[in-house]
Motif scaffolding. Sequence first.
Motif, PDB file in Angstrom:
ATOM      1  N   VAL A  24      -2.075 -14.201 -23.021  1.00 49.35           N
ATOM      2  CA  VAL A  24      -3.520 -13.931 -23.658  1.00 49.35           C
ATOM      3  C   VAL A  24      -3.922 -12.532 -22.838  1.00 49.35           C
ATOM      4  N   GLN A  28     -13.300 -12.457 -20.304  1.00 49.54           N
ATOM      5  CA  GLN A  28     -13.249 -13.861 -20.963  1.00 49.54           C
ATOM      6  C   GLN A  28     -12.230 -14.242 -21.607  1.00 49.54           C
ATOM      7  N   PRO A  29     -11.075 -14.484 -20.995  1.00 44.96           N
ATOM      8  CA  PRO A  29      -9.782 -14.786 -21.964  1.00 44.96           C
ATOM      9  C   PRO A  29      -9.968 -16.158 -22.648  1.00 44.96           C
ATOM     10  N   GLN A  30      -9.387 -16.085 -23.897  1.00 42.02           N
ATOM     11  CA  GLN A  30      -9.511 -17.230 -24.852  1.00 42.02           C
ATOM     12  C   GLN A  30      -8.137 -17.919 -25.015  1.00 42.02           C
ATOM     13  N   TRP A  50     -16.019 -26.434 -15.676  1.00 39.44           N
ATOM     14  CA  TRP A  50     -15.634 -25.302 -15.312  1.00 39.44           C
ATOM     15  C   TRP A  50     -14.917 -25.608 -13.925  1.00 39.44           C
ATOM     16  N   ARG A  56     -13.487 -17.090 -17.518  1.00 39.04           N
ATOM     17  CA  ARG A  56     -14.641 -16.427 -17.114  1.00 39.04           C
ATOM     18  C   ARG A  56     -14.603 -15.743 -15.863  1.00 39.04           C
ATOM     19  N   LEU A 101      -9.400 -24.027 -22.438  1.00 41.75           N
ATOM     20  CA  LEU A 101     -10.062 -23.453 -23.336  1.00 41.75           C
ATOM     21  C   LEU A 101     -10.439 -22.084 -23.236  1.00 41.75           C
ATOM     22  N   GLU A 102     -11.164 -21.834 -22.289  1.00 37.34           N
ATOM     23  CA  GLU A 102     -11.269 -20.469 -21.968  1.00 37.34           C
ATOM     24  C   GLU A 102     -11.560 -20.155 -20.588  1.00 37.34           C
ATOM     25  N   SER A 123      -7.388 -21.689 -25.525  1.00 37.75           N
ATOM     26  CA  SER A 123      -7.556 -22.557 -26.512  1.00 37.75           C
ATOM     27  C   SER A 123      -6.034 -23.178 -26.833  1.00 37.75           C
TER      28      SER A 123
END
Length: 993
Positions: free
Chosen positions: A44, A49-51, A111, A18, A15-16, A53
């Motif tokens: 990305v 905070q890379p997204q 996480w 941090r 998903l993402e 998805s």
Amino acid sequence: MAAKSDQLLIVVSILEGRHFPKSPRLSLVVQASFDGEQLSTDPVEHREQPQFSTELAWELDRRMLHQHRLQRTPIKLQCFAVDSVSQRRENVGYIVLDLRSVQEAKQEPRWFPLLSSKYTKQRPALLLSMQLENDTKPSEPSPDRFRAKKAPPRQGSPSVADLLPDRLEAVLVPDQGYHQLGPADRCADMFVLSVTVAFATKLEQLIPSTMKLSAQGSGFFFYYSLLGNDITSEPFHNLLSPDFEPERASVRIRSSKQVLQGFLSQQPSLQIHLCCGNHSLGSTDVSLSALSAVAVDLEDKAATVEGAFVLQPPKRTKQKLPAVPAELQPTVGVAVTLRREEVPPQSVGNKEVSGAPSHSVPPPAAQQRPGSSSPVQKPPDSPPAAAAAAPRPPPLSSHTESEAESLLEELQRAGDQVELAAADPEVLEVPAAPPRPPEAEGGASSVSVSAPKVSIPPSAHHYCFSLDLRSLRNLGLTHPVAATLRYSYQFFGSAAPIMTNPPVELQRNTEVSLPQSYCAFDFAALPQQLQDTFTRFPLVVEVWHRDSSSRDQLIGRASVQLSRLLSSERTRFLGSAGEPSWRRTHRDRIPVVHSQRAGEAVAELSYVATLEDLGLVKAAEVVVSESSQSEPPAHPQPPPPPHPAAPRPAADARPAAPRDTLEYRTALELELWKEEQEDLFDDQLRRKESSHMQALAEEWRRRDREREALVKKKEVEYNLLEEQLQKTLSDLEKREKQLAEAELETQRLQRELRAEHELTQRELQESSRRLRQDCDHRVALERDKARLAEEERGRLLQQIADGESRYRQLEKEFQLYREQQSARPELRLQSEVNLLALEKVELERKLESTTKSKLHYKQQWGRALKELARFKQREQENAMNRLKKQQEELEAMRLRYLATEEKEAARQERQELDGIRNQLNRLKQQEGQLGPAPSADDSAPGPSLNESADEHLSRLLEERDALLRTGVYTHQDRIIAELSRQIQDAMTDRRTP
């Protein structure tokens, strides 16, 4: 046949992230790997905070999922930072996911921190979730999905591919005992697919160090699946020398050659597992692609894939160790055969057609291999004796096939070659394996298993090796030693150690003889195998110190090089049966090396080694039958027949003695028969006791061999780890040296930089001091200049004041002179006329010189213009087109500037002439005021003015023509237009009266 497993999808959602540092030049990519397949996300932006998805999925069935969970196959996620310019990838960190935690129910994302992250100041993490989903798509493979196990590419001609459906399945026909493959009307040929597991070597390498063999009571066996049928081999218990019955599993297939080849091309490799209970210790893949080759003609011969395949441990037990040598790799001999079924014998045909499982495996029995024997303790004076096992005749009820015999001989030769290449010195006895439990009745199967007889190589020789350890001397220790010698050489057929007893006391500067140190071994082996083993593996004799008050202590080891025995002189002798035999003898003294301090000799050992070659082994083959499973009971011998009765004595004879009567003899014979029966019973009990003790000893030796194998394996692992540690230590030492050299280099650079900084500082101070002195000097000079300028200013002011005073005085004198001249006008006028005449002459002379210099200047200017024109013409021919216009404009501007200067000079000259003319006119007016002039002079000014105007006009015309003749100027140029205008003005002034 078991139902097919449901297709599943392992979905990993990324998903993402941090706690990532921001980097505009980089991008983040997450790469996931599972079961050899790799999937990646799209790049990305590398920010905090890379997204991502992104969902990554792998397709597999429930059986493969269960196998991966048993093997603890991980899902590894690796995060890479990709440079957008150079496309260079750098590992940021990784995450390992456990497949056993994946459930079909949807789980909340968690996480996961990155392990071994390069960003040490922060702890980057990824938000992940895993889920199992049912794959509802058709069975056809999707181009954008990966399968856990992908089938090999199909082979064959396009015509075969056109006849085959997308997915071929073998359907069992229970009542006929075969599998139907393809349409029944087109596929009517009968084929037999057979799999034979013949031998195995070095299986102890697959045993994990943490596994206890005693806890696994079910033994070891091989497992594989053939057309949905689970096949297991007979269990065996000895991994050091796995001696099991070679079994063939056959399945009958009703199909055609093209359809069968296409079916085999779609099948994955045949996986054969070595199992212990419910655990898989290792597996190997046997490719079936060679069976599906079009070039193989199944009409005349069978297609075969055979060889020794390396068993690979499961992924969960793989350790990060260096590559295992080829001679230590565990192997299994497998042969896969595909042939067309011929008309079989009636008995075999009945077994293959029947729907019930048919197994023609004879009961397992203890089997003696050519190299198995037990060490025999002999006294020093007894000669060695040969011990050969007599083969048992094959039972009439054993089911064997001629093809199985030939295949087994080939596989046996391949196994001998593998053992010979590996130089395995362990030739041990194998205890009997327990019989396999029969399968449950009622299950339909077409698999038949057969066990052919085992052939012994006819080239094996019967050897007798004897070792006599004579004496010990030259003790290098300070204290006496109660010495006991111990050694074992498993190539002779026994892992039990041979020891000398009782201990002997060895002191310094003495030599002691060793009691009961003679031992002889009878064994059978190939000559090449014997030579290779003796050359590669020495016999190690250990010297122990036995003390009643403490534990045994290892003093040292002595290595007996058996290769020297092979190079010694050979003598001939006759054996016990009169056959010619050969004997080799070698005597030597070898040092006993300290166990802890390598290279230090603690004693000296004297020995005599003898090797006797008693010729070829008489037993050509050993056949395993039911009669070999248990030892036949010893039948009691009947009592000896009674002696014939003695003739009765005559009446007149004396009465017979009591011991001469028939009853006494009968009783005596009865007692003797009882004693004989007791002796037979005691002998039978002793034999049973010896057999039980032998079984216990064999079991003890087997467990001892297993423990020794595990110890050897751990030693190999520890040696490899020690090598890695030594390599790491050497790398650390090199790195420490490099760091020390780098530190020294850094200190040297610091010293050089410090010296250079001090030198630069001194130079800066010196330059600043010089600049300060220069500035002070300049300031002093400027002050002197200012002072001199002030003095010059005062002097000039004084001169101005003096000039003004002198001017006022001259003014006064001029007033006085005018007053005086006014009193004498003639003299005054005469003097003025003379003065004006002189000034006129001077002015005319100046005018003439100016005119000449002007004319000369014009000529020089004209020549310069012509030369400039020629030079410009030459330059224009060689110059580039793009510079031509710029050069012309530059030349024009320069000429215009010169013309302007010339015009300015002419204007100044004109002003000077006008001033002279005005002065002449003023003088003439003054003369006119003084008195009338002669009449002849009245007409003089007119022609003079006309002549000057004509001269000016001619000069302008000549200048314009000279400029036009140079070729530099045209009529449109500004200077030519200005000259034309002046010419027009001069002509206009000339016409005007």
